[in-house]
Write a protein that holds these residues in place. Structure first.
Motif, PDB file in Angstrom:
ATOM      1  N   THR A  82       0.569  -1.162  -0.082  1.00  0.00           N
ATOM      2  CA  THR A  82       0.302   0.230  -0.095  1.00  0.00           C
ATOM      3  C   THR A  82       0.856   1.630  -0.041  1.00  0.00           C
ATOM      4  O   THR A  82       1.730   1.616   0.660  1.00  0.00           O
ATOM      5  CB  THR A  82      -1.254  -0.024   1.538  1.00  0.00           C
ATOM      6  N   SER A  83       0.564   2.450  -0.862  1.00  0.00           N
ATOM      7  CA  SER A  83       1.308   3.415  -0.379  1.00  0.00           C
ATOM      8  C   SER A  83       0.562   4.577  -0.040  1.00  0.00           C
ATOM      9  O   SER A  83      -0.357   4.352   0.228  1.00  0.00           O
ATOM     10  CB  SER A  83       1.878   3.688  -2.284  1.00  0.00           C
ATOM     11  N   GLY A  84       1.279   5.667   0.217  1.00  0.00           N
ATOM     12  CA  GLY A  84       1.011   6.704   0.754  1.00  0.00           C
ATOM     13  C   GLY A  84      -0.609   7.490   0.071  1.00  0.00           C
ATOM     14  O   GLY A  84      -1.440   7.671  -0.147  1.00  0.00           O
ATOM     15  N   ALA A 139      -2.353   5.495  -2.669  1.00  0.00           N
ATOM     16  CA  ALA A 139      -3.757   4.565  -2.381  1.00  0.00           C
ATOM     17  C   ALA A 139      -4.459   4.884  -1.090  1.00  0.00           C
ATOM     18  O   ALA A 139      -5.874   5.317  -0.971  1.00  0.00           O
ATOM     19  CB  ALA A 139      -3.202   3.150  -1.901  1.00  0.00           C
ATOM     20  N   ILE A 140      -3.502   5.598   0.383  1.00  0.00           N
ATOM     21  CA  ILE A 140      -4.620   6.207   1.393  1.00  0.00           C
ATOM     22  C   ILE A 140      -4.667   7.318   1.481  1.00  0.00           C
ATOM     23  O   ILE A 140      -5.647   7.360   1.624  1.00  0.00           O
ATOM     24  CB  ILE A 140      -3.513   5.754   2.213  1.00  0.00           C
ATOM     25  N   ALA A 141      -4.608   7.984   0.462  1.00  0.00           N
ATOM     26  CA  ALA A 141      -4.860   9.491   0.259  1.00  0.00           C
ATOM     27  C   ALA A 141      -6.234   9.310  -0.646  1.00  0.00           C
ATOM     28  O   ALA A 141      -7.298  10.255  -0.047  1.00  0.00           O
ATOM     29  CB  ALA A 141      -4.006  10.374   0.201  1.00  0.00           C
ATOM     30  N   GLY A 142      -5.850   8.619  -1.402  1.00  0.00           N
ATOM     31  CA  GLY A 142      -7.052   7.985  -2.695  1.00  0.00           C
ATOM     32  C   GLY A 142      -8.635   7.721  -1.979  1.00  0.00           C
ATOM     33  O   GLY A 142      -9.809   8.118  -2.155  1.00  0.00           O
ATOM     34  N   LEU A 143      -8.261   7.268  -0.961  1.00  0.00           N
ATOM     35  CA  LEU A 143      -9.441   6.316   0.358  1.00  0.00           C
ATOM     36  C   LEU A 143      -9.861   7.666   0.173  1.00  0.00           C
ATOM     37  O   LEU A 143     -10.755   7.177   0.569  1.00  0.00           O
ATOM     38  CB  LEU A 143      -8.003   5.390   0.433  1.00  0.00           C
ATOM     39  N   VAL A 144      -9.459   8.659   0.939  1.00  0.00           N
ATOM     40  CA  VAL A 144      -9.486   9.458   2.028  1.00  0.00           C
ATOM     41  C   VAL A 144     -10.198  10.099   1.312  1.00  0.00           C
ATOM     42  O   VAL A 144     -11.461  10.362   1.370  1.00  0.00           O
ATOM     43  CB  VAL A 144      -8.285  10.348   2.610  1.00  0.00           C
ATOM     44  N   LEU A 180      -2.209   2.526  -8.717  1.00  0.00           N
ATOM     45  CA  LEU A 180      -2.490   1.392  -9.250  1.00  0.00           C
ATOM     46  C   LEU A 180      -1.106   0.883 -10.030  1.00  0.00           C
ATOM     47  O   LEU A 180      -0.864  -0.082 -10.379  1.00  0.00           O
ATOM     48  CB  LEU A 180      -4.217   1.073 -10.009  1.00  0.00           C
ATOM     49  N   HIS A 181      -1.247   2.269 -10.712  1.00  0.00           N
ATOM     50  CA  HIS A 181       0.199   2.213 -12.090  1.00  0.00           C
ATOM     51  C   HIS A 181       1.259   2.008 -10.625  1.00  0.00           C
ATOM     52  O   HIS A 181       2.191   0.786 -11.188  1.00  0.00           O
ATOM     53  CB  HIS A 181       0.456   3.101 -12.433  1.00  0.00           C
ATOM     54  N   ARG A 182       2.387   1.953  -9.587  1.00  0.00           N
ATOM     55  CA  ARG A 182       3.196   1.875  -8.930  1.00  0.00           C
ATOM     56  C   ARG A 182       2.848   0.589  -8.216  1.00  0.00           C
ATOM     57  O   ARG A 182       3.791  -0.095  -8.291  1.00  0.00           O
ATOM     58  CB  ARG A 182       3.399   3.326  -7.489  1.00  0.00           C
ATOM     59  N   THR A 183       2.070   0.557  -7.638  1.00  0.00           N
ATOM     60  CA  THR A 183       2.084  -0.931  -6.601  1.00  0.00           C
ATOM     61  C   THR A 183       0.749  -1.789  -6.293  1.00  0.00           C
ATOM     62  O   THR A 183       0.796  -3.028  -6.590  1.00  0.00           O
ATOM     63  CB  THR A 183       1.545  -0.371  -4.919  1.00  0.00           C
ATOM     64  N   GLY A 184      -0.230  -1.655  -7.600  1.00  0.00           N
ATOM     65  CA  GLY A 184      -1.097  -2.702  -8.202  1.00  0.00           C
ATOM     66  C   GLY A 184      -1.886  -3.350  -6.797  1.00  0.00           C
ATOM     67  O   GLY A 184      -2.439  -3.873  -6.936  1.00  0.00           O
ATOM     68  N   SER A 185      -2.366  -2.212  -5.818  1.00  0.00           N
ATOM     69  CA  SER A 185      -3.084  -3.004  -4.273  1.00  0.00           C
ATOM     70  C   SER A 185      -4.866  -2.608  -4.933  1.00  0.00           C
ATOM     71  O   SER A 185      -4.951  -2.325  -5.860  1.00  0.00           O
ATOM     72  CB  SER A 185      -2.565  -1.741  -3.643  1.00  0.00           C
ATOM     73  N   THR A 186      -5.393  -3.555  -3.681  1.00  0.00           N
ATOM     74  CA  THR A 186      -6.298  -3.610  -4.125  1.00  0.00           C
ATOM     75  C   THR A 186      -7.420  -2.331  -3.366  1.00  0.00           C
ATOM     76  O   THR A 186      -7.955  -1.805  -3.939  1.00  0.00           O
ATOM     77  CB  THR A 186      -6.886  -4.729  -3.429  1.00  0.00           C
ATOM     78  N   MET A 187      -6.227  -1.522  -2.700  1.00  0.00           N
ATOM     79  CA  MET A 187      -6.811  -0.227  -2.189  1.00  0.00           C
ATOM     80  C   MET A 187      -6.589   0.816  -3.415  1.00  0.00           C
ATOM     81  O   MET A 187      -7.718   1.675  -3.031  1.00  0.00           O
ATOM     82  CB  MET A 187      -5.658   0.087  -0.809  1.00  0.00           C
TER      83      MET A 187
END
Length: 90
Positions: free
Chosen positions: A15-17, A19-24, A49-56
């Motif tokens: 999870t990247s920062g 992804a967390i910012a986008g979720l917030v 998504l491009h950097r990590t490919g995470s579900t978040m």
């Protein structure tokens, strides 16, 4: 004399920062400023998504789209009510 290695000190997560910012942005955008926070959530989610490919990151994009759809629905309701949009609770 002893030497220390930093090889095991750094632990990476999926999870990247961004992804967390986008979720917030996506969650807060459901309640306030969806026209601003929705696209931000989509951009943050796409980069994450491009950097990590995470579900978040996928959730970020979905919430961003939901924010934009919510804003379009609110504008359509406001246009149908003569330009006003009010919540009636109770």
């Amino acid at each position: 004399m002893s030497s220390y290695s930093r090889a095991g000190a750094h632990k990476t997560s999926g999870t990247s920062g961004l992804a967390i910012a986008g979720l917030v942005c996506g969650i807060v955008g459901l309640f306030i400023l969806p026209i601003v926070l929705g696209p931000l959530a989509i951009v943050f989610g796409a980069v994450a998504l491009h950097r990590t490919g995470s579900t978040m990151a996928k959730w970020d994009i979905g919430l961003g789209v939901a924010d934009i759809v919510l804003m379009i629905v609110m504008l359509a309701v406001a246009a149908g009510n003569g330009g006003s949009f009010t919540w009636n609770i109770g």
